[in-house]
Design a protein around this motif. Structure first.
Motif, PDB file in Angstrom:
ATOM      1  N   ILE A 242       0.838  -1.201   0.000  1.00 21.27           N
ATOM      2  CA  ILE A 242       0.000   0.000   0.000  1.00 21.27           C
ATOM      3  C   ILE A 242       0.873   1.250   0.000  1.00 21.27           C
ATOM      4  O   ILE A 242       0.627   2.201  -0.759  1.00 21.27           O
ATOM      5  CB  ILE A 242      -0.940   0.002   1.215  1.00 21.27           C
ATOM      6  CG1 ILE A 242      -1.908  -1.179   1.145  1.00 21.27           C
ATOM      7  CG2 ILE A 242      -1.707   1.311   1.303  1.00 21.27           C
ATOM      8  CD1 ILE A 242      -2.859  -1.131  -0.020  1.00 21.27           C
TER       9      ILE A 242
ATOM     10  N   LEU B  65      -6.850   0.722   3.514  1.00 18.80           N
ATOM     11  CA  LEU B  65      -7.128   1.913   2.722  1.00 18.80           C
ATOM     12  C   LEU B  65      -7.742   3.025   3.578  1.00 18.80           C
ATOM     13  O   LEU B  65      -7.607   4.206   3.265  1.00 18.80           O
ATOM     14  CB  LEU B  65      -8.061   1.566   1.568  1.00 18.80           C
ATOM     15  CG  LEU B  65      -7.415   0.732   0.454  1.00 18.80           C
ATOM     16  CD1 LEU B  65      -8.472   0.209  -0.500  1.00 18.80           C
ATOM     17  CD2 LEU B  65      -6.370   1.535  -0.289  1.00 18.80           C
TER      18      LEU B  65
ATOM     19  N   GLN C  67       2.369   1.794  -3.378  1.00 20.13           N
ATOM     20  CA  GLN C  67       1.378   2.313  -4.321  1.00 20.13           C
ATOM     21  C   GLN C  67       1.117   3.791  -4.089  1.00 20.13           C
ATOM     22  O   GLN C  67       0.898   4.547  -5.036  1.00 20.13           O
ATOM     23  CB  GLN C  67       0.086   1.518  -4.211  1.00 20.13           C
ATOM     24  CG  GLN C  67       0.204   0.108  -4.777  1.00 20.13           C
ATOM     25  CD  GLN C  67      -1.041  -0.719  -4.541  1.00 20.13           C
ATOM     26  OE1 GLN C  67      -1.814  -0.447  -3.633  1.00 20.13           O
ATOM     27  NE2 GLN C  67      -1.231  -1.742  -5.345  1.00 20.13           N
TER      28      GLN C  67
ATOM     29  N   GLN D 248     -11.760  -2.993  -6.067  1.00 24.67           N
ATOM     30  CA  GLN D 248     -11.722  -2.216  -4.830  1.00 24.67           C
ATOM     31  C   GLN D 248     -10.455  -1.371  -4.757  1.00 24.67           C
ATOM     32  O   GLN D 248     -10.499  -0.189  -4.419  1.00 24.67           O
ATOM     33  CB  GLN D 248     -11.785  -3.158  -3.621  1.00 24.67           C
ATOM     34  CG  GLN D 248     -11.763  -2.439  -2.277  1.00 24.67           C
ATOM     35  CD  GLN D 248     -11.566  -3.410  -1.126  1.00 24.67           C
ATOM     36  OE1 GLN D 248     -10.656  -4.240  -1.154  1.00 24.67           O
ATOM     37  NE2 GLN D 248     -12.422  -3.334  -0.133  1.00 24.67           N
ATOM     38  N   MET D 249      -9.316  -1.969  -5.097  1.00 30.42           N
ATOM     39  CA  MET D 249      -8.058  -1.244  -5.032  1.00 30.42           C
ATOM     40  C   MET D 249      -7.994  -0.133  -6.074  1.00 30.42           C
ATOM     41  O   MET D 249      -7.548   0.987  -5.787  1.00 30.42           O
ATOM     42  CB  MET D 249      -6.886  -2.215  -5.232  1.00 30.42           C
ATOM     43  CG  MET D 249      -5.515  -1.563  -5.127  1.00 30.42           C
ATOM     44  SD  MET D 249      -5.204  -0.822  -3.511  1.00 30.42           S
ATOM     45  CE  MET D 249      -5.012  -2.301  -2.511  1.00 30.42           C
TER      46      MET D 249
ATOM     47  N   GLN E  84      -2.821  -3.156 -14.144  1.00 35.93           N
ATOM     48  CA  GLN E  84      -4.128  -2.987 -13.505  1.00 35.93           C
ATOM     49  C   GLN E  84      -5.235  -3.647 -14.321  1.00 35.93           C
ATOM     50  O   GLN E  84      -6.115  -4.310 -13.766  1.00 35.93           O
ATOM     51  CB  GLN E  84      -4.428  -1.498 -13.319  1.00 35.93           C
ATOM     52  CG  GLN E  84      -3.627  -0.831 -12.209  1.00 35.93           C
ATOM     53  CD  GLN E  84      -3.948   0.642 -12.095  1.00 35.93           C
ATOM     54  OE1 GLN E  84      -4.163   1.337 -13.087  1.00 35.93           O
ATOM     55  NE2 GLN E  84      -3.991   1.142 -10.862  1.00 35.93           N
TER      56      GLN E  84
ATOM     57  N   THR F 281     -11.832  -7.757  -5.622  1.00 31.78           N
ATOM     58  CA  THR F 281     -10.610  -7.361  -4.912  1.00 31.78           C
ATOM     59  C   THR F 281      -9.779  -6.395  -5.742  1.00 31.78           C
ATOM     60  O   THR F 281      -9.222  -5.423  -5.218  1.00 31.78           O
ATOM     61  CB  THR F 281      -9.763  -8.594  -4.546  1.00 31.78           C
ATOM     62  OG1 THR F 281      -9.524  -9.385  -5.723  1.00 31.78           O
ATOM     63  CG2 THR F 281     -10.446  -9.438  -3.502  1.00 31.78           C
ATOM     64  N   SER F 282      -9.681  -6.654  -7.056  1.00 30.85           N
ATOM     65  CA  SER F 282      -8.923  -5.750  -7.929  1.00 30.85           C
ATOM     66  C   SER F 282      -9.654  -4.420  -8.105  1.00 30.85           C
ATOM     67  O   SER F 282      -9.049  -3.345  -8.078  1.00 30.85           O
ATOM     68  CB  SER F 282      -8.689  -6.402  -9.289  1.00 30.85           C
ATOM     69  OG  SER F 282      -7.921  -7.585  -9.167  1.00 30.85           O
TER      70      SER F 282
ATOM     71  N   THR G 177      -8.872 -10.641   1.700  1.00 29.30           N
ATOM     72  CA  THR G 177      -8.262  -9.493   1.034  1.00 29.30           C
ATOM     73  C   THR G 177      -9.202  -8.300   1.003  1.00 29.30           C
ATOM     74  O   THR G 177      -8.782  -7.156   1.224  1.00 29.30           O
ATOM     75  CB  THR G 177      -7.849  -9.871  -0.401  1.00 29.30           C
ATOM     76  OG1 THR G 177      -6.901 -10.943  -0.361  1.00 29.30           O
ATOM     77  CG2 THR G 177      -7.227  -8.687  -1.126  1.00 29.30           C
TER      78      THR G 177
ATOM     79  N   GLN H  91      -7.982  -4.961   2.710  1.00 36.19           N
ATOM     80  CA  GLN H  91      -7.789  -3.762   1.904  1.00 36.19           C
ATOM     81  C   GLN H  91      -8.644  -2.615   2.410  1.00 36.19           C
ATOM     82  O   GLN H  91      -8.204  -1.464   2.446  1.00 36.19           O
ATOM     83  CB  GLN H  91      -8.136  -4.052   0.437  1.00 36.19           C
ATOM     84  CG  GLN H  91      -7.057  -4.816  -0.296  1.00 36.19           C
ATOM     85  CD  GLN H  91      -7.377  -5.032  -1.754  1.00 36.19           C
ATOM     86  OE1 GLN H  91      -6.531  -5.493  -2.521  1.00 36.19           O
ATOM     87  NE2 GLN H  91      -8.586  -4.718  -2.182  1.00 36.19           N
TER      88      GLN H  91
ATOM     89  N   LYS I 249     -10.028   2.940  -5.212  1.00 31.28           N
ATOM     90  CA  LYS I 249      -9.456   3.736  -4.135  1.00 31.28           C
ATOM     91  C   LYS I 249      -8.202   4.485  -4.567  1.00 31.28           C
ATOM     92  O   LYS I 249      -7.938   5.592  -4.104  1.00 31.28           O
ATOM     93  CB  LYS I 249      -9.121   2.834  -2.937  1.00 31.28           C
ATOM     94  CG  LYS I 249     -10.342   2.233  -2.265  1.00 31.28           C
ATOM     95  CD  LYS I 249     -11.177   3.284  -1.572  1.00 31.28           C
ATOM     96  CE  LYS I 249     -12.333   2.668  -0.801  1.00 31.28           C
ATOM     97  NZ  LYS I 249     -13.146   3.677  -0.128  1.00 31.28           N
ATOM     98  N   THR I 250      -7.390   3.879  -5.443  1.00 35.01           N
ATOM     99  CA  THR I 250      -6.108   4.472  -5.816  1.00 35.01           C
ATOM    100  C   THR I 250      -6.145   5.159  -7.170  1.00 35.01           C
ATOM    101  O   THR I 250      -5.284   5.974  -7.469  1.00 35.01           O
ATOM    102  CB  THR I 250      -5.006   3.397  -5.836  1.00 35.01           C
ATOM    103  OG1 THR I 250      -5.342   2.377  -6.792  1.00 35.01           O
ATOM    104  CG2 THR I 250      -4.851   2.767  -4.466  1.00 35.01           C
TER     105      THR I 250
END
Length: 328
Positions: free
Chosen positions: A61, A259, A64, A201-202, A218, A198-199, A251, A255, A205-206
């Motif tokens: 994290i 996050l 990233q 969600q990240m 990604q 899971t992918s 996860t 996450q 957020k990012t």
């Protein structure tokens, strides 16, 4: 290179948890067509691995966040060295080295879990009641533990069975092909959905990376891996799919916690765009989409009230008096 050390490690964790649930008093026999001591052993194998890898996940994290903070500089380099890919790569690697950012750190936790996945896949795949005695006692197993695990089931589907199992394989496990396909099919669908979430969600957020290579990674994580599971899921034993689904759910929760603790950066807008639109609120949201923070309400413009004259006060604009008439 021999992978026996992985098989021994995974077997030890799995058997330790199974013994723990037996000691606690989880029924050895099937309840609702499920041998819960083995199912819980697989679930807590995930918990054990994720607790060990938690410091790596936090570093992921932070890495990233560092990559996100460098996006403006990366964009400048892309504009500066447009058409010169070799120089661009060299400058970007120098930037990452100077700022101590690692583009590959985002995939490290997943790569570290691959040996665990392979070890569990191999362990469950060999659970065949007709196996020779010398194979039943490999990697620290006893013959009794092997036989018990070989007949362990989830809703009457053996954990060593899979969607693509042949009739002969299922006959040796004493299982119904119809039941195995239903249980395995439902689990594969859940596995694909949770892998996608899971992918997503990240990324929600990012944000999407400016670097084309990072953006490609990604997209691969978001779409490529879930699609590949449509095919590979048919060869995964049910026990491995249980592991995968549990890992995805872990996860999602992990996450969400990380996050919140390390919120993503919200780059301010500059230039004419900022002048036109003003400051933009950070977008927040759950797994399925973004939801913009509500804009502040505009103050209503009201006509100021004019206070009336006080009693007895002289008028502000007195009327002019008429002139007196002339007398002729």
């Amino acid at each position: 290179m021999s992978l026996d050390w992985i098989y021994y490690a995974i077997s030890w964790i799995l058997l330790t948890w199974h013994s723990a649930w037996d000691a606690i008093g989880v029924p050895v026999g099937a309840v609702l067509g499920t041998n819960w001591s083995w199912i819980l052993a697989i679930i807590f194998l995930v918990v054990t691995v994720r607790v060990i890898l938690f410091p790596v996940f936090v570093k992921q994290i932070k890495s990233q966040r560092a990559m996100q903070a460098l996006q403006p500089k990366v964009k400048e380099l892309q504009e500066k060295h447009k058409g010169d890919r070799e120089t661009l790569q060299k400058e970007m690697m120098e930037l990452y080295r100077k700022e101590k950012a690692n583009p590959l750190m985002g995939c490290l936790p997943m790569f570290l879990q691959i040996p665990v996945f392979l070890g569990l896949f191999h362990t469950l795949k060999r659970l065949n009641p007709n196996a020779k005695d010398q194979y039943k006692v490999l990697y620290g197993w006893t013959a009794g533990q092997f036989e018990n695990a070989a007949h362990a089931k989830l809703f009457n589907a053996p954990i060593s069975g899979k969607f693509g199992s042949t009739a002969a394989e299922l006959a040796s496990l004493g299982a119904s092909a119809h039941t195995v396909k239903i249980v395995a099919g439902v689990l594969v669908a859940i596995m694909i959905a949770t892998t996608y979430l899971t992918s997503r969600q990240m990324i929600l957020k990012t944000g999407w990376a400016e670097d084309p290579q990072q953006r490609m990674v990604q997209r691969l994580m978001l779409y490529g891996i879930p699609v590949s599971l449509l095919v590979s899921g048919s060869i995964f034993p049910i026990g491995v799919i249980i592991y995968w689904v549990t890992n995805n759910l872990f996860t999602l929760g992990q996450q969400q916690w990380v996050l919140r603790k390390f919120p993503p950066l919200v780059p301010p807008k500059t230039g004419a765009a900022a002048g036109r639109t003003g400051a933009q609120p950070a977008k927040t949201g759950g797994l399925l989409g973004r939801k913009a923070a509500p804009a502040p309400a505009k103050p209503q413009v009201t006509t100021p009230k004019v206070a009336g004259p006080k009693p007895g006060a002289k008028p502000v604009n007195p009327k002019k008096t008429r002139p007196a008439k002339r007398q002729g």
